[in-house]
Design a protein around this motif. Structure first.
Motif, short mmCIF file in Angstrom:
data_model
loop_
_atom_site.label_atom_id
_atom_site.label_comp_id
_atom_site.label_asym_id
_atom_site.label_seq_id
_atom_site.Cartn_x
_atom_site.Cartn_y
_atom_site.Cartn_z
N TYR A 282 0.82 -1.21 0.00
CA TYR A 282 0.00 0.00 0.00
C TYR A 282 0.86 1.27 0.00
CZ TYR A 282 -4.01 -2.98 1.22
OH TYR A 282 -4.99 -3.94 1.22
N LEU A 283 1.83 1.33 0.90
CA LEU A 283 2.62 2.56 1.02
C LEU A 283 3.52 2.79 -0.20
CD1 LEU A 283 3.35 5.02 2.64
CD2 LEU A 283 5.02 3.66 3.89
N PRO A 284 4.32 1.81 -0.64
CA PRO A 284 5.15 2.08 -1.82
C PRO A 284 4.34 2.39 -3.07
CG PRO A 284 5.32 -0.23 -1.12
CD PRO A 284 4.65 0.50 -0.04
N ALA A 356 11.07 0.24 9.57
CA ALA A 356 10.71 -0.68 10.65
C ALA A 356 9.28 -0.43 11.11
CB ALA A 356 11.68 -0.52 11.82
N PHE A 357 8.86 0.84 11.16
CA PHE A 357 7.50 1.17 11.56
C PHE A 357 6.49 0.56 10.58
CE2 PHE A 357 3.83 3.97 10.89
CZ PHE A 357 3.27 3.96 12.16
N TRP A 358 6.75 0.72 9.28
CA TRP A 358 5.81 0.19 8.30
C TRP A 358 5.77 -1.34 8.35
CZ3 TRP A 358 1.67 1.36 6.04
CH2 TRP A 358 1.22 0.67 4.92
N LEU A 359 6.92 -1.98 8.49
CA LEU A 359 6.95 -3.43 8.59
C LEU A 359 6.23 -3.90 9.85
CD1 LEU A 359 10.62 -4.16 7.47
CD2 LEU A 359 8.54 -4.60 6.17
N MET A 360 6.38 -3.15 10.94
CA MET A 360 5.69 -3.50 12.18
C MET A 360 4.17 -3.45 12.01
SD MET A 360 3.87 -1.91 14.82
CE MET A 360 4.33 -0.23 14.53
N VAL A 361 3.67 -2.42 11.32
CA VAL A 361 2.23 -2.29 11.10
C VAL A 361 1.67 -3.56 10.48
CG1 VAL A 361 0.50 -1.10 9.71
CG2 VAL A 361 2.18 0.23 10.98
N VAL A 362 2.42 -4.13 9.52
CA VAL A 362 1.90 -5.26 8.74
C VAL A 362 2.28 -6.61 9.33
CG1 VAL A 362 1.92 -6.36 6.47
CG2 VAL A 362 1.91 -3.86 6.64
N VAL A 376 -5.31 -5.57 9.95
CA VAL A 376 -4.04 -5.15 9.37
C VAL A 376 -4.26 -4.44 8.04
CG1 VAL A 376 -1.87 -5.98 8.36
CG2 VAL A 376 -2.64 -6.86 10.57
N ASN A 377 -5.14 -4.94 7.20
CA ASN A 377 -5.44 -4.27 5.93
C ASN A 377 -6.00 -2.88 6.17
OD1 ASN A 377 -5.33 -5.77 3.11
ND2 ASN A 377 -5.59 -7.33 4.69
N ALA A 378 -6.96 -2.77 7.08
CA ALA A 378 -7.58 -1.47 7.35
C ALA A 378 -6.57 -0.49 7.94
CB ALA A 378 -8.78 -1.64 8.29
N MET A 379 -5.78 -0.95 8.90
CA MET A 379 -4.82 -0.04 9.53
C MET A 379 -3.74 0.38 8.54
SD MET A 379 -2.65 -0.29 13.06
CE MET A 379 -1.66 -1.69 12.56
N ALA A 380 -3.28 -0.54 7.67
CA ALA A 380 -2.26 -0.19 6.69
C ALA A 380 -2.78 0.87 5.72
CB ALA A 380 -1.82 -1.44 5.94
N ILE A 381 -4.04 0.77 5.32
CA ILE A 381 -4.63 1.79 4.44
C ILE A 381 -4.68 3.13 5.16
CG2 ILE A 381 -6.77 2.49 3.28
CD1 ILE A 381 -7.27 -0.54 2.77
N VAL A 383 -2.83 4.27 7.76
CA VAL A 383 -1.50 4.84 7.99
C VAL A 383 -0.90 5.33 6.67
CG1 VAL A 383 0.86 4.32 8.73
CG2 VAL A 383 -1.07 3.48 10.07
N ALA A 384 -1.03 4.54 5.61
CA ALA A 384 -0.47 4.94 4.31
C ALA A 384 -1.08 6.24 3.81
CB ALA A 384 -0.67 3.83 3.29
N LEU A 385 -2.42 6.39 3.92
CA LEU A 385 -3.08 7.60 3.44
C LEU A 385 -2.81 8.80 4.34
CD1 LEU A 385 -6.53 6.18 2.27
CD2 LEU A 385 -4.68 7.03 0.83
N CYS A 386 -2.59 8.56 5.61
CA CYS A 386 -2.34 9.66 6.54
C CYS A 386 -0.92 10.20 6.42
CB CYS A 386 -2.59 9.18 7.98
SG CYS A 386 -2.67 10.50 9.20
N MET A 387 0.03 9.36 6.05
CA MET A 387 1.44 9.75 6.03
C MET A 387 1.75 10.98 5.19
SD MET A 387 3.90 6.43 6.15
CE MET A 387 4.26 5.61 7.70
N PRO A 388 1.16 11.17 4.00
CA PRO A 388 1.53 12.36 3.21
C PRO A 388 1.07 13.67 3.83
CG PRO A 388 0.43 10.69 1.84
CD PRO A 388 0.24 10.29 3.27
N ILE A 389 0.05 13.66 4.66
CA ILE A 389 -0.56 14.92 5.07
C ILE A 389 -0.40 15.25 6.55
CG2 ILE A 389 -2.28 14.81 3.24
CD1 ILE A 389 -4.31 13.87 5.30
N SER A 390 0.01 14.29 7.37
CA SER A 390 0.06 14.54 8.81
C SER A 390 0.84 13.45 9.52
CB SER A 390 -1.37 14.60 9.38
OG SER A 390 -1.36 14.67 10.78
N TYR A 391 1.40 13.79 10.68
CA TYR A 391 2.00 12.76 11.51
C TYR A 391 1.08 12.38 12.67
CZ TYR A 391 3.42 16.23 15.10
OH TYR A 391 3.43 17.20 16.08
N SER A 392 -0.21 12.66 12.50
CA SER A 392 -1.17 12.37 13.57
C SER A 392 -1.40 10.88 13.76
CB SER A 392 -2.52 13.05 13.26
OG SER A 392 -3.02 12.63 12.00
#
Length: 447
Positions: A282-284, A356-362, A376-381, A383-392
């Protein structure tokens, strides 16, 4: 004449274990409430009792994290060793980066310690307790959001969010909106007005989170719980959570919440049948897609739009230098990129910590249960979508319930595999009725 020794009454081992587990569950739930409500409580203190500063907020958050860690480590329930190893690794990386930067920044440590702390806390909880807690939290958040929308001046006079963030975060008062809801957070009104129900004239609700972005993220967390534990909820709970979540999305005018919600609803059904490592892509894929859109000028620059925020996040990531990638930047430079979550995480934790953070999520969920796969699928989506716009995505407000559920699901899967000797099979609800239900409850650990 010697008195005959009288044996002291002892609680049976099973009853003692059940009583101990119940104490840990109560302590864990109380800690979740603290994580959710301590900011609004401190805001009230700041507005009505005495001014507080950022050190107080840091100390209280540290206390909540310490409680989560202490409860989780004392409970030592299923999966606790992997979270403890993650905690040790995060601490070691922080020490190395602190030496490299020649400065000690506790916030960067707190960003990563939050995750194993609340995952450990979650190992002490069952799915039923988490669902009940979520329903109560959702009702409270909805009531306070409604109060804020109906009477923004009254809400602001009680909590004075402006003063709280000026005193504790160092934000200048001039940057805050001074309109109908003076005393609220700085972006409770968009420059171009609301996107949802624009003609209503309402500000964006913040509720117990004091800022609309965090309220939007909360609605995503609720959606993740829904798609993960849907089969364990009654219809009344489902309807309540779905309708209240839609209401809160509108209340906070959450663009990200809408986009992310659609992504989760589309991605999770497919992810249930995809290979276990599928969420890793998802992230790459998102990074490659956004860079391609920027190269073709299909991603507009600037403006208060979701696409504009994505463009800003890609630009931040593209400007990172070698010192940034290896965690050698100063703290001031790192905070300057806080609007782009992936740039902030790479600079504060280094590229190695980011990966390491991304690998840990999955990959933390080695157990292949249906619930963990959905989660895991829902959380990965998310985190991936949130990363470009915020560190929340590393904020205690959403990390606490999200990773408590992660820890809970792993612990439940571990306990089930230990009881049955079957590792990696989907977990199904036991078909119990009558007295069998009550007999099974201690063994199930409230799951």
């Amino acid at each position: 004449m010697a008195r005959e020794a009288v044996p002291s009454p002892r609680m049976p081992d099973g009853a003692a274990a059940a009583a101990s587990a119940a104490r840990f569950r109560r302590a864990a739930l109380a800690t979740l409430w603290l994580a959710l409500l301590f900011n609004i409580a401190l805001s009230w203190v700041n507005a009505n009792v005495a001014a507080i500063n950022g050190s107080v907020v840091t100390a209280v958050q540290g206390l909540v994290m310490g409680l989560a860690l202490g409860i989780g480590l004392a409970g030592r329930r299923g999966g606790w060793r992997r979270w403890t190893l993650l905690l040790a690794g995060a601490g070691l990386l922080w020490l190395v980066l602190s030496v490299l930067r020649q400065s000690v920044e506790l916030k960067f440590l707190g960003d990563v310690v939050l995750i194993p702390a609340f995952a450990l806390l979650g190992t002490c909880l069952g799915r039923r307790e988490l669902i009940r807690w979520l329903v109560l939290a959702q009702l409270l958040i909805g009531v306070i959001a409604t109060w804020e929308l109906i009477a923004p001046r009254g809400f602001a006079s009680v909590f004075n969010v402006t003063a709280y963030y000026v005193n504790t975060r160092g934000i200048e008062a001039e940057t805050f909106w001074s309109g109908e809801g003076e005393g609220l957070f700085l972006n409770v009104e968009r420059p171009n007005g609301r996107n949802l129900f624009a003609s209503s004239g309402l500000n964006r609700a913040t509720s117990v989170f004091l800022e609309p972005v965090s309220l939007g993220n909360w609605t995503v967390v609720v959606l993740i719980v829904l798609v993960t534990l849907w089969g364990r909820m009654g219809w009344g709970t489902r309807v309540l959570l779905v309708l209240s979540d839609l209401y809160l999305v509108v209340a906070c005018d959450g663009r990200f919440a809408l986009v992310c919600g659609v992504g989760i609803l589309l991605g999770v059904p497919f992810g249930r049948w995809a290979p276990r490592l599928w969420p890793l892509v998802y992230l790459p894929v998102l990074v490659a897609t956004l860079f391609a859109l920027r190269a073709t000028e299909l991603l507009p620059r600037g403006g208060d739009t979701f696409a504009g925020r994505l463009r800003k996040g890609v630009d931040y990531l593209g400007r990172l230098e070698v010192a940034d990638v290896f965690g050698g930047q100063s703290s001031a430079s790192i905070y300057a990129n806080a609007d782009a979550g992936w740039a902030y995480l790479i600079q504060s934790q280094s590229l190695f910590g980011f990966l390491a953070f991304w690998l840990m999520v999955v990959l933390m969920a080695r157990e292949r249960t249906a619930e963990l796969r959905s989660f895991v699928n829902a959380m990965a989506i998310y985190v991936a979508l949130c990363m470009p716009i915020s560190y929340s995505f590393v904020s205690i407000k959403t990390v606490a319930p999200l990773f408590a559920l992660y820890g809970c699901l792993i612990a439940v899967a571990r306990r089930s595999s230990e009881a049955t000797g079957l590792l990696g099979l989907p977990i199904r609800s036991p078909k119990l009725s009558g007295a069998g239900v009550w007999a099974a409850r201690p063994a199930l650990g409230g799951s």
